[in-house]
Write a protein that holds these residues in place. Structure first.
Motif, PDB file in Angstrom:
ATOM      1  N   ASN A  92       0.851  -1.191   0.000  1.00 33.40           N
ATOM      2  CA  ASN A  92       0.000   0.000   0.000  1.00 33.40           C
ATOM      3  C   ASN A  92       0.887   1.242   0.000  1.00 33.40           C
ATOM      4  N   ILE A  93       0.287   2.371  -0.242  1.00 32.98           N
ATOM      5  CA  ILE A  93       1.039   3.616  -0.394  1.00 32.98           C
ATOM      6  C   ILE A  93       1.644   4.083   0.927  1.00 32.98           C
ATOM      7  N   GLU A  94       1.085   3.670   2.045  1.00 28.94           N
ATOM      8  CA  GLU A  94       1.608   4.081   3.347  1.00 28.94           C
ATOM      9  C   GLU A  94       3.028   3.565   3.590  1.00 28.94           C
ATOM     10  N   GLU A  95       3.453   2.531   2.860  1.00 32.07           N
ATOM     11  CA  GLU A  95       4.812   2.006   2.985  1.00 32.07           C
ATOM     12  C   GLU A  95       5.833   2.870   2.253  1.00 32.07           C
ATOM     13  N   CYS A  96       5.358   3.844   1.472  1.00 32.12           N
ATOM     14  CA  CYS A  96       6.236   4.598   0.575  1.00 32.12           C
ATOM     15  C   CYS A  96       6.408   6.048   1.007  1.00 32.12           C
ATOM     16  N   VAL A  97       7.595   6.566   0.714  1.00 30.79           N
ATOM     17  CA  VAL A  97       7.860   7.993   0.833  1.00 30.79           C
ATOM     18  C   VAL A  97       7.421   8.670  -0.461  1.00 30.79           C
ATOM     19  N   TYR A  98       7.622   7.976  -1.592  1.00 34.51           N
ATOM     20  CA  TYR A  98       7.221   8.474  -2.914  1.00 34.51           C
ATOM     21  C   TYR A  98       6.630   7.315  -3.692  1.00 34.51           C
ATOM     22  N   PHE A  99       5.525   7.578  -4.420  1.00 32.33           N
ATOM     23  CA  PHE A  99       4.905   6.575  -5.276  1.00 32.33           C
ATOM     24  C   PHE A  99       4.297   7.279  -6.475  1.00 32.33           C
ATOM     25  N   ALA A 100       4.497   6.724  -7.678  1.00 29.38           N
ATOM     26  CA  ALA A 100       3.925   7.326  -8.886  1.00 29.38           C
ATOM     27  C   ALA A 100       3.672   6.258  -9.939  1.00 29.38           C
ATOM     28  N   ARG A 101       2.602   6.460 -10.700  1.00 31.95           N
ATOM     29  CA  ARG A 101       2.318   5.697 -11.921  1.00 31.95           C
ATOM     30  C   ARG A 101       2.169   6.734 -13.020  1.00 31.95           C
TER      31      ARG A 101
END
Length: 102
Positions: free
Chosen positions: A6-15
């Protein structure tokens, strides 16, 4: 390479979409930086030039470039199959200008 659940595991996420020389959206990219591993950026991409599907782990170093009259931050990488340059691009937020009060 571990994908985030899930996005909460990330500092940055993009598609995002990747464009070829004719400015056609032929490829795609998913990029993420995991918490605790801020020095690495992970990329899962489809090359817009040869349609190769690849995965990369690169140093998390964004370069600032001026593109289309705006400053943007870019991570450049080379396709493992065809050797062409691809870019992950994000806009740099506009700096606020403060007026001086005299």
């Amino acid at each position: 390479m571990r994908e985030p659940r899930n996005i909460e595991e990330c500092v940055y996420f993009a598609r995002k979409q990747l464009f070829n020389d004719s400015n056609e959206a032929k490829g795609s990219i998913m990029a993420w930086v995991l918490k605790g591993e801020e020095d690495r950026i992970y990329l899962k991409y489809t090359c817009p030039f040869c349609n190769y599907r690849g995965e990369l782990s690169l140093p998390n170093i964004w370069k600032r470039k001026r593109m289309e009259g705006k400053y943007r931050e870019v991570v450049e990488f080379t396709c493992e199959a065809c050797g062409r340059e691809c870019m992950l691009v994000k806009e740099v937020p506009k700096r606020k200008r403060y007026s001086r009060s005299l």
